[in-house]
Design a protein around this motif. Structure first.
Motif, PDB file in Angstrom:
ATOM      1  N   ASP A  92       8.542  -7.908   0.988  1.00 47.50           N
ATOM      2  CA  ASP A  92       8.183  -8.446   2.305  1.00 47.50           C
ATOM      3  C   ASP A  92       9.058  -9.613   2.743  1.00 47.50           C
ATOM      4  O   ASP A  92       8.812 -10.196   3.794  1.00 47.50           O
ATOM      5  N   ARG A 138      14.645  -4.031   0.677  1.00 48.57           N
ATOM      6  CA  ARG A 138      14.100  -2.786   0.126  1.00 48.57           C
ATOM      7  C   ARG A 138      15.164  -1.732  -0.146  1.00 48.57           C
ATOM      8  O   ARG A 138      14.836  -0.567  -0.360  1.00 48.57           O
ATOM      9  N   ARG A 198      -2.506  -4.655  -8.223  1.00 50.73           N
ATOM     10  CA  ARG A 198      -2.080  -5.680  -7.286  1.00 50.73           C
ATOM     11  C   ARG A 198      -2.851  -5.339  -6.014  1.00 50.73           C
ATOM     12  O   ARG A 198      -2.801  -4.199  -5.540  1.00 50.73           O
ATOM     13  N   TYR A 205       1.492   1.468   2.690  1.00 47.28           N
ATOM     14  CA  TYR A 205       0.386   0.525   2.897  1.00 47.28           C
ATOM     15  C   TYR A 205      -0.559   1.037   3.986  1.00 47.28           C
ATOM     16  O   TYR A 205      -1.333   0.279   4.571  1.00 47.28           O
ATOM     17  N   PHE A 264      -3.200  -5.075  10.927  1.00 45.93           N
ATOM     18  CA  PHE A 264      -1.753  -4.821  10.864  1.00 45.93           C
ATOM     19  C   PHE A 264      -1.420  -3.813  11.980  1.00 45.93           C
ATOM     20  O   PHE A 264      -1.744  -4.060  13.136  1.00 45.93           O
ATOM     21  N   GLN A 324      -3.211   1.347  10.945  1.00 45.42           N
ATOM     22  CA  GLN A 324      -3.867   0.800   9.743  1.00 45.42           C
ATOM     23  C   GLN A 324      -5.214   0.210  10.173  1.00 45.42           C
ATOM     24  O   GLN A 324      -5.311  -0.972  10.516  1.00 45.42           O
ATOM     25  N   VAL A 337      -3.399  -7.917   0.553  1.00 49.93           N
ATOM     26  CA  VAL A 337      -4.119  -8.881   1.412  1.00 49.93           C
ATOM     27  C   VAL A 337      -5.591  -9.053   1.001  1.00 49.93           C
ATOM     28  O   VAL A 337      -6.510  -8.911   1.798  1.00 49.93           O
ATOM     29  N   PHE A 396       1.113  -8.134  12.586  1.00 45.07           N
ATOM     30  CA  PHE A 396       2.331  -7.487  13.065  1.00 45.07           C
ATOM     31  C   PHE A 396       2.478  -7.615  14.592  1.00 45.07           C
ATOM     32  O   PHE A 396       3.055  -6.761  15.244  1.00 45.07           O
ATOM     33  N   VAL A 424      -4.902  -0.887  -1.680  1.00 49.73           N
ATOM     34  CA  VAL A 424      -4.864  -1.371  -0.296  1.00 49.73           C
ATOM     35  C   VAL A 424      -6.267  -1.223   0.314  1.00 49.73           C
ATOM     36  O   VAL A 424      -6.556  -0.234   0.994  1.00 49.73           O
ATOM     37  N   ARG A 427      11.975  -6.065   7.045  1.00 50.93           N
ATOM     38  CA  ARG A 427      11.958  -6.206   5.598  1.00 50.93           C
ATOM     39  C   ARG A 427      12.895  -5.217   4.905  1.00 50.93           C
ATOM     40  O   ARG A 427      12.981  -5.211   3.679  1.00 50.93           O
TER      41      ARG A 427
HETATM   42  C1  NOJ Z   1       1.136  -6.764   2.438  1.00 50.26           C
HETATM   43  C2  NOJ Z   1       2.161  -5.796   1.948  1.00 50.26           C
HETATM   44  O1  NOJ Z   1       2.901  -6.392   0.919  1.00 50.26           O
HETATM   45  C3  NOJ Z   1       3.006  -5.417   3.138  1.00 50.26           C
HETATM   46  O2  NOJ Z   1       4.149  -4.681   2.764  1.00 50.26           O
HETATM   47  C4  NOJ Z   1       2.145  -4.659   4.107  1.00 50.26           C
HETATM   48  O3  NOJ Z   1       2.888  -4.406   5.274  1.00 50.26           O
HETATM   49  C5  NOJ Z   1       0.898  -5.450   4.493  1.00 50.26           C
HETATM   50  N1  NOJ Z   1       0.277  -6.101   3.365  1.00 50.26           N
HETATM   51  C6  NOJ Z   1      -0.122  -4.559   5.123  1.00 50.26           C
HETATM   52  O4  NOJ Z   1      -0.678  -3.699   4.177  1.00 50.26           O
END
Ligand code: NOJ
Length: 533
Positions: free
Chosen positions: A332, A401, A204, A69, A170, A174, A207, A151, A106, A397
């Motif tokens: 998650d 996983r 998909r 991500y 995040f 990122q 966010v 986070f 993403v 998480r």
């Molecule tokens: C949602 C994702 O499902 C998650 O795994 C990720 O850490 C955050 N968005 C940031 O991209």
């Protein structure tokens, strides 16, 4: 029961989707990390199960600060997962089996190692400076506003070289893209087309509600009692850093691109919002997202009243023709066999029944079909950055996983015997695909049966849904379409339900299948049935 083809029942994405967390699904080369060739080798399992599409977690090159991500190149494949040729082969092999392939996009942020960000941070005058969100410090040197990272901690990082802060919703690694910038929007148009042209059936979208930020970057207000639990954890309401009205324009733009393909591509959004009206708005006038994640359902307790409330709020909050999504797990959150069911097989069967019989798309997470629970991960060895950054460090998480449990063998059929896996393998001896496939009483056989029933019945795949009122506490019952009823007893007490009848087409106690119910239906604790009049 009328046998109907998928087309008659609705578009493919109204069916059953399956989330492949690629890193943990199947490892073809023994490096302990799942990959695309491993996934291709396991497609027969997914075809047998009856899924219509798979969503594959990010495949793009990434430093893996947040396990993909944090994208460093949006139009390539990370070598540890394979190559673009492998993607082509995946699309073709899945297509031969009637399975569409969705990828994960993403757009809110890229890795701080993406060439765009490296250019952007190189100087205030760089042409890509405005591709990210940069601001001067306040007079006292502190961050430009009070926004917090999902986070934990401030969402701003001071970059010493240029003396400005950049936004990161995040991790610091990122960096948030600036969605007010037209060049960013145009770059993503091309990214969508790149993958759509290769036959990727949709995305998909990570966010999806966060991309566009308040142009004035105003402070968020403190969270109040009426805000979502997650905002209360963060201490602030996401008023200015999420769900901005202008966000919808970006999604409409993507929908226009998706519609330009003969087999229109599908947009599924990770709408991480707790107000179903706000989630519903992301369907637009059928000109935005096709499907939205149902986060309130995911976070619901496994109790009849709570589930009924979420289902009712979903129906009331979404546009009338919108098609909801039901999932009990993801990469998650703790897996539902653990979180909702405490490992109790009766509850696991009931939870699968719930996901697969509500009106909407059922989204299974890999391993759900065998009732796979959370794996044991030592917090000291956690790989998830969220767990490490939490106020009280934990395994985060990672337990959700751990590698897919295909067999009881060393390596669980996920990898070669003796390989070191990126996360430890759970209790594969107790729970695996191979042993459950041969057992008609297994969770896997039950899941297969429900999917087959759903595919064969227009009532179950596409029929309208209406709750039966007046059922005993702890019981949920609803009608689907013309002749189908579903009843679940989510309690420790036996229950008797009036007003539903017919032949038992599916029962968590499989020996009931074929029984005729007239007048009253008796259910054991944690028992469920599908009835056909
Ligand atoms: C949602 C994702 O499902 C998650 O795994 C990720 O850490 C955050 N968005 C940031 O991209």
């Amino acid at each position: 029961m009328h046998a109907m083809s998928r087309d008659a029942a609705g578009p493919w994405w109204h069916g059953v989707l399956y989330h492949v967390y690629l890193r943990s699904f199947a490892d073809s080369d023994g490096d302990g990390v799942g990959d695309i060739r491993g996934l291709i080798a396991r497609l027969d399992h997914l075809a047998w199960l009856g899924v219509d599409g798979i969503w594959v977690s990010p495949v793009m090159p990434s430093p893996n600060d947040d396990w993909g991500y944090d994208v460093a190149d949006y139009c390539a494949v990370a070598p540890e997962y394979g190559s673009l040729d492998d993607v082509d082969e995946l699309v073709a092999a899945a297509g031969e089996r009637g399975i569409r392939v969705l990828f994960d996009l993403v757009p809110n942020h890229s890795s701080d190692r993406h060439p765009w960000f490296l250019a952007s941070r190189s100087s205030r005058d760089d042409p890509k400076r405005d591709w990210y969100v940069w601001r001067d410090p306040k007079a006292d040197g502190s961050p430009p506003n009070n926004w917090v990272s999902s986070f934990f901690g401030s969402a701003w990082k001071l970059d010493d070289a240029t003396g400005q802060y950049y936004l990161h919703s995040f991790l610091e690694a990122q960096a948030d893209l600036n969605w007010w910038n037209e060049q960013v929007r145009a770059a993503f148009d091309e990214i969508l087309r790149f993958w759509f042209d290769r036959g990727i059936a949709g995305f998909r979208i990570d966010v999806v509600h966060k991309m566009v930020k308040d142009p004035e970057l105003r402070d968020n207000p403190p969270a109040s009692e009426s805000d979502s639990f997650i905002e209360r954890v963060w201490g602030q309401r996401e008023l200015h850093n999420a769900d901005q009205p202008q966000n919808h324009a970006v999604i409409r733009r993507w929908r226009t691109i998706a519609e330009q393909y003969p087999d229109p591509r599908v947009l599924v959004g990770e709408t991480y919002l707790f107000d179903q009206r706000r989630v519903g708005a992301y369907h637009g006038r059928d000109d935005e997202l096709h499907l939205t994640f149902n986060i309130p359902f995911l976070w619901s307790t496994f109790e009849a009243g709570a589930i009924r409330d979420v289902v009712d709020a979903t129906t009331a909050g979404y546009p009338p023709d919108a098609w909801p999504v039901w999932n009990g797990g993801s990469h998650d959150i703790s897996r539902f066999p653990t979180r909702w069911c405490g490992g109790d097989g009766r509850k696991i069967r009931l939870a699968l029944m719930l996901l697969l019989t509500l009106r909407g798309t059922a989204l299974l997470y890999y391993g759900d079909e065998i009732g796979m629970g959370d794996g044991a991960v030592d917090p000291a060895a956690a790989r998830d950055p969220l767990g490490r950054r939490a106020p009280r460090p934990n395994a985060g998480r990672d337990p959700a996983r751990t590698p897919m449990q295909w067999t009881a063998a060393d390596g669980a059929g996920f990898t070669v015997p003796g390989a070191t896996t990126w996360l430890p393998i759970g209790d594969a001896a107790a729970c695996n695909v191979e042993s459950q496939r041969g057992d008609p009483g297994s969770v896997l056989s039950w899941c297969w049966h429900l999917i087959a029933l759903r595919r064969a019945s227009t009532d179950m795949s596409g029929g309208a849904m209406r709750f039966v009122d007046g059922t005993p506490g702890g019981v949920l019952a609803w009608r689907r379409g013309e002749r189908t009823s579903v009843a679940l007893n989510l309690s420790d007490e036996a229950a008797v339900i009036d007003g539903v009848g017919g032949a038992v087409r599916a029962g968590t106690r499989r020996e009931r299948e074929g029984e005729r119910v007239e007048g009253t239906l008796a259910l054991d604790p944690w028992e469920g049935v599908v009835l056909y009049e």
